[in-house]
Design an enzyme around this catalytic site. Structure first.
Site, PDB file in Angstrom:
ATOM      1  N   SER A 171       0.849  -1.199   0.000  1.00 37.80           N
ATOM      2  CA  SER A 171       0.000   0.000   0.000  1.00 37.80           C
ATOM      3  C   SER A 171       0.876   1.238   0.000  1.00 37.80           C
ATOM      4  CB  SER A 171      -0.893   0.005   1.239  1.00 37.80           C
ATOM      5  OG  SER A 171      -1.355   1.324   1.453  1.00 37.80           O
ATOM      6  N   HIS A 217      -1.405  -1.416  -4.155  1.00 41.10           N
ATOM      7  CA  HIS A 217      -2.649  -0.992  -3.498  1.00 41.10           C
ATOM      8  C   HIS A 217      -2.611   0.531  -3.334  1.00 41.10           C
ATOM      9  CE1 HIS A 217      -6.171  -1.718  -0.920  1.00 41.10           C
ATOM     10  NE2 HIS A 217      -5.684  -0.762  -0.146  1.00 41.10           N
ATOM     11  N   ASP A 260      -4.515   3.845  -2.025  1.00 39.57           N
ATOM     12  CA  ASP A 260      -5.550   4.297  -1.096  1.00 39.57           C
ATOM     13  C   ASP A 260      -5.994   5.718  -1.421  1.00 39.57           C
ATOM     14  OD1 ASP A 260      -5.896   2.102   0.751  1.00 39.57           O
ATOM     15  OD2 ASP A 260      -3.834   2.461   1.363  1.00 39.57           O
ATOM     16  N   MET A 262      -8.450   8.740  -0.463  1.00 42.20           N
ATOM     17  CA  MET A 262      -9.247   9.248   0.668  1.00 42.20           C
ATOM     18  C   MET A 262      -9.673  10.683   0.399  1.00 42.20           C
ATOM     19  SD  MET A 262      -6.975   7.880   3.848  1.00 42.20           S
ATOM     20  CE  MET A 262      -6.264   6.232   3.866  1.00 42.20           C
ATOM     21  N   HIS A 317      -8.333   1.496  -3.979  1.00 44.48           N
ATOM     22  CA  HIS A 317      -9.257   1.401  -2.834  1.00 44.48           C
ATOM     23  C   HIS A 317      -9.875   2.785  -2.598  1.00 44.48           C
ATOM     24  CE1 HIS A 317      -9.461   0.492   1.824  1.00 44.48           C
ATOM     25  NE2 HIS A 317     -10.640   0.766   1.306  1.00 44.48           N
ATOM     26  N   MET A 339     -11.859   5.215  -0.690  1.00 43.85           N
ATOM     27  CA  MET A 339     -12.473   5.536   0.616  1.00 43.85           C
ATOM     28  C   MET A 339     -13.068   6.926   0.478  1.00 43.85           C
ATOM     29  SD  MET A 339      -9.421   3.998   2.933  1.00 43.85           S
ATOM     30  CE  MET A 339      -8.304   3.959   1.543  1.00 43.85           C
ATOM     31  N   MET A 385     -11.581  -4.981   5.969  1.00 44.54           N
ATOM     32  CA  MET A 385     -10.705  -4.031   6.667  1.00 44.54           C
ATOM     33  C   MET A 385     -10.387  -4.581   8.049  1.00 44.54           C
ATOM     34  SD  MET A 385     -10.013  -1.485   4.675  1.00 44.54           S
ATOM     35  CE  MET A 385      -8.964  -0.685   5.895  1.00 44.54           C
ATOM     36  N   ASP A 419      -6.752  -5.771   4.758  1.00 44.55           N
ATOM     37  CA  ASP A 419      -6.069  -4.468   4.712  1.00 44.55           C
ATOM     38  C   ASP A 419      -6.081  -3.828   6.096  1.00 44.55           C
ATOM     39  OD1 ASP A 419      -5.090  -1.956   4.037  1.00 44.55           O
ATOM     40  OD2 ASP A 419      -6.785  -1.410   2.746  1.00 44.55           O
TER      41      ASP A 419
HETATM   42  C1  DX5 Z   1      -6.043   2.230   5.657  1.00 43.65           C
HETATM   43  C2  DX5 Z   1      -5.670   1.871   4.237  1.00 43.65           C
HETATM   44  C3  DX5 Z   1      -4.619   0.850   4.171  1.00 43.65           C
HETATM   45  C4  DX5 Z   1      -3.342   1.242   4.828  1.00 43.65           C
HETATM   46  C5  DX5 Z   1      -2.816   0.028   5.501  1.00 43.65           C
HETATM   47  O1  DX5 Z   1      -7.073   3.117   5.660  1.00 43.65           O
HETATM   48  O2  DX5 Z   1      -6.782   1.369   3.515  1.00 43.65           O
HETATM   49  O3  DX5 Z   1      -4.395   0.367   2.859  1.00 43.65           O
HETATM   50  O4  DX5 Z   1      -2.368   1.754   3.997  1.00 43.65           O
HETATM   51  O5  DX5 Z   1      -1.681   0.407   6.156  1.00 43.65           O
HETATM   52  P1  DX5 Z   1      -0.916  -0.500   7.185  1.00 43.65           P
HETATM   53  O6  DX5 Z   1      -0.481  -1.721   6.461  1.00 43.65           O
HETATM   54  O7  DX5 Z   1       0.171   0.400   7.607  1.00 43.65           O
HETATM   55  O8  DX5 Z   1      -1.906  -0.810   8.292  1.00 43.65           O
HETATM   56 ZN    ZN Z   2      -6.427   0.283   1.551  1.00 46.35          ZN
END
Ligand code: DX5
Ligand code: ZN
Length: 228
Positions: free
Chosen positions: A10, A35, A37, A39, A69, A71, A140, A178
């Site tokens: 990620s 991956h 992310d 947000m 992903h 969010m 999650m 994740d």
């Molecule tokens: C959290 C993200 C994850 C995050 C995981 O909101 O969706 O993908 O990067 O990070 P680690 O592996 O550090 O928990």
């Molecule tokens: Zn993620």
């Protein structure tokens, strides 16, 4: 059927000023999905990146699978832009979709593989009627928004219940996990039944990125061997 265990570094925990180079190191270490992310500061209390960053990464890394992903609120509004930018797989949160079936079809209509995500407080039963549509289900194991949080162990039960349900119904979706995946938790998630393993902090947090990825993948694979 033998499960294909894959590591999905990620990039949330990468150095954003050095994103493509960091990502490449993680792929060299054995990561097979990147991956990403996304947000929006509304669905989760943090802001990260949008389609232009995905497009730049895609230019720098033409071949890797990008597991995007989302969010974000109103994901339907942004799915076309992320698909154009080079997403391969797109994940949406069940909690963010009023018309989840429609959204999953929208992802497919834009040439991407659709995945669905559930937060730690969301039971897997809400997915009963979309399991046939999805390419992957992401459980999650932290509340989304930040890297480097502590793994929530209750997610293990959800992963194994999903794996049983997949078997019972003869379905093919893949199971991803994740949040808080690291050397001390990766064996448990693999034994519970997950095969796509997202790791941010454990890959990019400290030390050698390539080596971190390599060790995680090795730990995951030896957990399957022990399990088989
Ligand atoms: C959290 C993200 C994850 C995050 C995981 O909101 O969706 O993908 O990067 O990070 P680690 O592996 O550090 O928990
Ligand atoms: Zn993620």
């Amino acid at each position: 059927m033998a499960r294909k265990i894959e590591l999905a570094p990620s990039i949330l925990s990468a150095n954003f000023a050095n994103l493509a180079a960091d990502a490449k190191l993680a792929l060299e270490g054995g990561g097979t999905l990147l991956h990403v992310d996304v947000m929006d500061g509304h669905f989760v209390p943090n802001i990260t990146l949008g389609p232009p960053v995905v497009a730049s990464l895609r230019k720098a890394i033409p071949d890797a699978i990008f597991d995007v992903h989302l969010m974000i609120e109103n994901p339907d509004e942004f799915i076309p832009a992320f698909a154009d930018a080079g997403a391969t797989w797109i994940l949406v949160h069940q909690e963010a979709c009023r018309h989840l079936d429609r959204t999953l079809h929208l992802i497919e209509d834009h040439g991407c593989k659709p995945g669905v995500v559930i937060n730690p407080a969301t039971p897997i039963g809400v997915l009963d009627d979309v399991l046939e549509l999805v390419h992957h289900v992401l459980v999650m194991s932290v509340n989304p928004g930040f890297g480097g949080q502590k793994f929530i162990r209750n997610s293990l039960k959800k992963i194994s219940a999903l794996a049983r349900e997949r078997e019972r119904r003869g379905l093919n979706f893949r199971i991803e996990v994740d949040g808080g995946v690291a050397l001390d938790t990766i064996g448990d998630v693999v034994r519970a039944g997950a095969e796509l393993l997202v790791a941010g902090n454990a890959v990019f947090g400290k030390g050698d990125i390539r080596e971190n990825a390599r060790k995680l993948l090795q730990a995951a694979r030896s957990a399957t061997a022990a399990h088989a």
